[in-house]
Design an enzyme around this catalytic site. Sequence first.
Site, short mmCIF file in Angstrom:
data_model
loop_
_atom_site.label_atom_id
_atom_site.label_comp_id
_atom_site.label_asym_id
_atom_site.label_seq_id
_atom_site.Cartn_x
_atom_site.Cartn_y
_atom_site.Cartn_z
CD1 TRP A 145 -2.12 -2.23 1.77
CD2 TRP A 145 -3.08 -1.09 0.10
NE1 TRP A 145 -3.18 -2.96 1.33
CE2 TRP A 145 -3.79 -2.29 0.31
CE3 TRP A 145 -3.50 -0.21 -0.90
CZ2 TRP A 145 -4.91 -2.63 -0.45
CZ3 TRP A 145 -4.62 -0.55 -1.66
CH2 TRP A 145 -5.31 -1.74 -1.43
CE1 TYR A 146 5.85 5.46 2.05
CE2 TYR A 146 7.34 3.94 0.95
CZ TYR A 146 7.08 5.19 1.47
OH TYR A 146 8.03 6.17 1.40
CG HIS A 147 6.09 -0.41 -2.47
ND1 HIS A 147 7.31 0.22 -2.44
CD2 HIS A 147 6.26 -1.56 -1.76
CE1 HIS A 147 8.17 -0.49 -1.75
NE2 HIS A 147 7.56 -1.58 -1.32
CB SER A 149 0.54 5.82 -1.44
OG SER A 149 1.78 5.69 -0.74
#
Length: 274
Positions: A145-147, A149
């Site tokens: 999810w970080y990647h 974003s």
Amino acid sequence: MKEKIVLITGAYSGIGKASALLFLKKGYTVYATAPSTIAMIDLEKKGARILQMDVTNSENCRQVVNRIYKESKRIDILVNNAGFGLYGAIEDVSPEDARQQFEVNLFGLVQLTQMVLPIMRANCEGKIINISSILGRMTLPMGGWYHASKYALEGISDCLRQEVKSFGIKVILINPGVIESDWANIALSKAKENSKNSVYGTMTIQLENLLIKSRKIQVKAEKAAEVIVKASLSNNPKIRYIVPTHAKLIWFLRKLISEKSFDYFKEKLFKFHS
């Protein structure tokens, strides 16, 4: 030359705070923002104008932008630094948490940028500096999810750069590698919260080991701040700045080999699979 006005988000620590301090040393007027002003008192003592701002709160953002315009009549540089790393296996992260990751790292950033753009267009100049990550150009397990974003931020930045060029506005991406900050601790705590007791528990331990090892190559936030200020001073800045050297080397390797080979490299180097 008119005094330059800088607005920085997430200025309470790490890259944001280091950038605020360096801009102050260069003689800029710095508006430093964060969800709480308590951790920015030292910046205020050094001359920064500190303001409470939550990038996910549109009314709060509008109030801050209006105040800056009322006081200074311009915003020359926007440093979109606010963000965090939501870690954990994609299967384990709740939709609510995933949406919050995007609210902070993408939608809040874009919302603030939309509010600042009319001011920059009226002045026929400006720089928007978006703090992405080397992990916005490649991935590791547990950070989906970080990647996502940061990948989205890369795409938004590339499009925005072309859209606003004719107005004298430049859009710049900063892709930091391992920087000394609270980022890793927050990412790891999120990973443990989401996946420590799931089928991805072993992978969570391996992630922790990787983050511990990464401390050996981390550099101080001032290194990234120097690049941000350098980009702001340039009449012809690069589209993207990768910092520090280890991040450049990793990215060079990523471009050099195939995706399957890079996956194999990550599996062996980081031991993400049993």
